[in-house]
Design an enzyme around this catalytic site. Structure first.
Site, mmCIF file in Angstrom:
data_model
loop_
_atom_site.group_PDB
_atom_site.id
_atom_site.type_symbol
_atom_site.label_atom_id
_atom_site.label_comp_id
_atom_site.label_asym_id
_atom_site.label_seq_id
_atom_site.Cartn_x
_atom_site.Cartn_y
_atom_site.Cartn_z
ATOM 1 N N HIS A 165 1.805 4.414 -2.828
ATOM 2 C CA HIS A 165 1.857 5.872 -2.615
ATOM 3 C C HIS A 165 3.232 6.405 -3.048
ATOM 4 O O HIS A 165 3.334 7.450 -3.679
ATOM 5 C CB HIS A 165 1.685 6.197 -1.123
ATOM 6 C CG HIS A 165 0.258 6.172 -0.635
ATOM 7 N ND1 HIS A 165 -0.739 6.935 -1.210
ATOM 8 C CD2 HIS A 165 -0.327 5.512 0.386
ATOM 9 C CE1 HIS A 165 -1.887 6.734 -0.544
ATOM 10 N NE2 HIS A 165 -1.665 5.868 0.418
ATOM 11 N N GLU B 37 -4.625 7.829 -3.025
ATOM 12 C CA GLU B 37 -5.112 6.568 -2.467
ATOM 13 C C GLU B 37 -5.370 5.550 -3.583
ATOM 14 O O GLU B 37 -5.210 4.343 -3.379
ATOM 15 C CB GLU B 37 -6.375 6.838 -1.639
ATOM 16 C CG GLU B 37 -6.799 5.710 -0.723
ATOM 17 C CD GLU B 37 -5.797 5.352 0.377
ATOM 18 O OE1 GLU B 37 -4.811 6.087 0.572
ATOM 19 O OE2 GLU B 37 -6.000 4.312 1.024
ATOM 20 N N HIS C 9 0.839 -1.200 0.000
ATOM 21 C CA HIS C 9 0.000 0.000 0.000
ATOM 22 C C HIS C 9 0.882 1.261 0.000
ATOM 23 O O HIS C 9 0.766 2.120 -0.873
ATOM 24 C CB HIS C 9 -0.929 -0.020 1.219
ATOM 25 C CG HIS C 9 -1.840 1.174 1.305
ATOM 26 N ND1 HIS C 9 -3.136 1.134 0.888
ATOM 27 C CD2 HIS C 9 -1.622 2.440 1.750
ATOM 28 C CE1 HIS C 9 -3.694 2.330 1.070
ATOM 29 N NE2 HIS C 9 -2.797 3.141 1.609
ATOM 30 N N GLU C 10 1.768 1.327 0.975
ATOM 31 C CA GLU C 10 2.625 2.516 1.080
ATOM 32 C C GLU C 10 3.555 2.618 -0.129
ATOM 33 O O GLU C 10 3.849 3.707 -0.609
ATOM 34 C CB GLU C 10 3.420 2.506 2.391
ATOM 35 C CG GLU C 10 2.571 2.508 3.671
ATOM 36 C CD GLU C 10 1.513 3.610 3.735
ATOM 37 O OE1 GLU C 10 1.741 4.686 3.132
ATOM 38 O OE2 GLU C 10 0.465 3.398 4.370
HETATM 39 ZN ZN ZN Z 1 -3.121 5.193 1.812
#
Ligand code: ZN
Length: 497
Positions: A266, A292, A262-263
């Site tokens: 980003h 996101e 997830h990170e």
């Molecule tokens: Zn996030």
């Protein structure tokens, strides 16, 4: 006056922001407990300097000058966009008197500590007075910021520029209608065995696995690093320094692995913004929702796909040999278990959006005086029952579970949902444009997709408003059908329904 002067001035502000980011990164990863209080003061001081520079007469002069029609029309597209973004930011910052901002930030930090106690005691009444104060401030701010139709628009603008309450309502209505029955259908089906995800997982080995997956994602480790934290985040500290964090659960691989993906998603966005926009406003992410969408794509559409695990499972087995005897298909099903939860941060990708819809509906009603703060627990409980068929046994697992409202952040939640929806729509488009995408992912070629994201989304930074970006990349406005198609196809298969 030349644009160069303006860019130089913004560059100075950007350097101060980088310093704040580094201090914040340190405060959330490495700082010894005794250093926290003083550090907060240093960050406070630098933040005030940034605010002062951003609202200084010099800035007013730039905004006024570059918006003169003759000057504005002579600028390049990128410069014009920069002037638009900076002007909007300047007006928003100027619309609230500094002493009010200061008072509000004091109330919010008080709010956060009271919220912590109230949550621990599961006592909403304790939190209610400070939340009422926060809501009053926010309502006042919406009037000062200004809006066209709905007070809530003024709050949304801070997270998802140019997206209105009406836009969100339309999406929510369609999504709810399709999603609620689908979740009912899944909850009647047999749940795959996800106990295989539990066990003992050495922290340093988990870290090794996290680094391995970041490399596979083409995250540039010479332009970033991975560290441990309590609440994972990604932070851009400057051009060439975009850091990710994760947390390790010694009993379960999921938090660190999918948290890292997830990170990492980003971080790929931040690392991919065109270098020519460095230290400008165009050189920042288009919105929270677009940001996101990039993380959710990597975490869910890639990280929880069959294709990805075809390539990555042997690497997992190499680091955690206990998986050698477990078929990859079982593992794939285990990481895609759907289990409605009262807690948003534990939600799977199917039910997650309902948590957001609930929060959006409550926030919008509160800001528009249709609901009182005192009535929140009851409203919360009735909505979660309607959407997920579950009832919280106390306020800690209901209305008190998130820190956002205590910190004064209303208008933020919709970005999470928008992120999921943008992600599905972008991914569907990528599939069309890269017909052998699944085969490529299955063979470990994640770069082709990363390049597609970089070309279509990352490199542009804030050059386009989110709405225009979605249009430009996919040829149509945001449509929740892409998300529904994606989860229906995937989970009908996982659940055999
Ligand atoms: Zn996030």
């Amino acid at each position: 006056m030349e644009m160069k002067e303006f860019y130089d001035y913004e560059g100075e502000i950007s350097k101060l922001s980088n310093a704040v980011s580094l201090l914040e990164w340190d405060m959330r990863t490495k700082i010894p407990p005794k250093g926290v209080k003083d550090r907060a003061e240093v960050i406070g001081k630098l933040s005030r300097m940034i605010f002062e520079m951003s609202t200084a007469p010099k800035m007013a002069e730039f905004v006024e000058y570059f918006n003169r029609p003759r000057i504005y029309d002579s600028l390049s597209d990128v410069d014009r966009r920069e002037v638009d973004l900076a002007s909007k930011h300047y007006r928003r910052q100027k619309s609230i008197p500094p002493d009010k901002i200061e008072k509000f930030s004091i109330i919010c930090s008080k709010g956060e500590s009271i919220w912590q106690e109230a949550r621990a005691e599961s006592n909403f009444a304790k939190f209610q007075p400070v939340l009422e104060e926060i809501v009053e401030y926010l309502k006042e701010f919406t009037e000062l910021y200004g809006y066209e139709e709905n007070r809530y628009d003024a709050l949304l603008e801070g997270y998802e520029p140019s997206t209105t309450t009406n836009d969100i309502k339309k999406i929510v209505d369609g999504l709810k209608t399709d999603l609620v029955p689908f979740i009912k259908k899944i909850s009647q089906a047999k749940v795959p065995n996800d106990a295989i995800l539990n066990g003992n997982f050495d922290k340093s080995l988990q870290e090794k696995l996290s680094i391995e997956v970041l490399k596979a994602m083409t995250y540039d480790l010479d332009g970033g690093r991975l560290d441990e934290t309590a609440h994972p985040f990604t932070i851009g500290i400057g051009p060439g320094d975009v850091r990710v964090t994760t947390k390790y659960d010694p009993k379960n691989l999921k938090p660190s692995f999918f948290g890292t993906m997830h990170e990492g998603g980003h971080a790929l966005y931040e690392q991919g913004i065109s270098k020519e926009y460095r230290r400008t406003m165009v050189g920042t992410a288009a919105s929270m929702g677009i940001h996101e969408s990039q993380s959710r794509t990597w975490e869910n559409m890639i990280g929880r796909s069959r294709a990805f695990w075809k390539f990555f499972y042997p690497k997992l087995v190499e680091i955690f040999p206990q998986y050698a005897d477990i078929p990859v298909e079982d593992f794939y099903k285990a990481i895609n278990v759907v289990r409605p939860s009262l807690i948003r941060i534990e939600a799977d990708e199917v039910t997650y959006n309902l948590h957001i819809i609930l929060r959006f509906e409550i926030e919008e009603a509160i800001i528009n005086d249709r609901v009182k703060v005192a009535d929140l627990p009851e409203l919360w409980n009735s909505k979660i029952k309607e959407y997920l068929g579950m009832e919280p046994s106390n306020d800690a697992e209901g209305v008190l579970q998130d820190v956002h409202w205590a910190g004064g952040q209303m208008g933020y939640f919709p970005s999470y949902m928008l992120g999921n929806l943008y992600a599905a729509q972008f991914f569907a488009r990528a599939r069309k444009e890269i017909p052998d995408l699944d085969e490529r992912i299955a063979s470990g070629d994640l770069k082709t997709f990363r390049e597609w994201q970089r070309e279509k989304i990352h490199r542009h930074g804030s050059l386009y408003d989110p709405k225009d970006l979605v249009m430009k990349v996919t040829g149509e406005p945001l449509n929740h059908k892409y998300f529904m198609d994606y989860i229906t196809e995937k989970f009908s298969d996982v659940y055999g329904i």
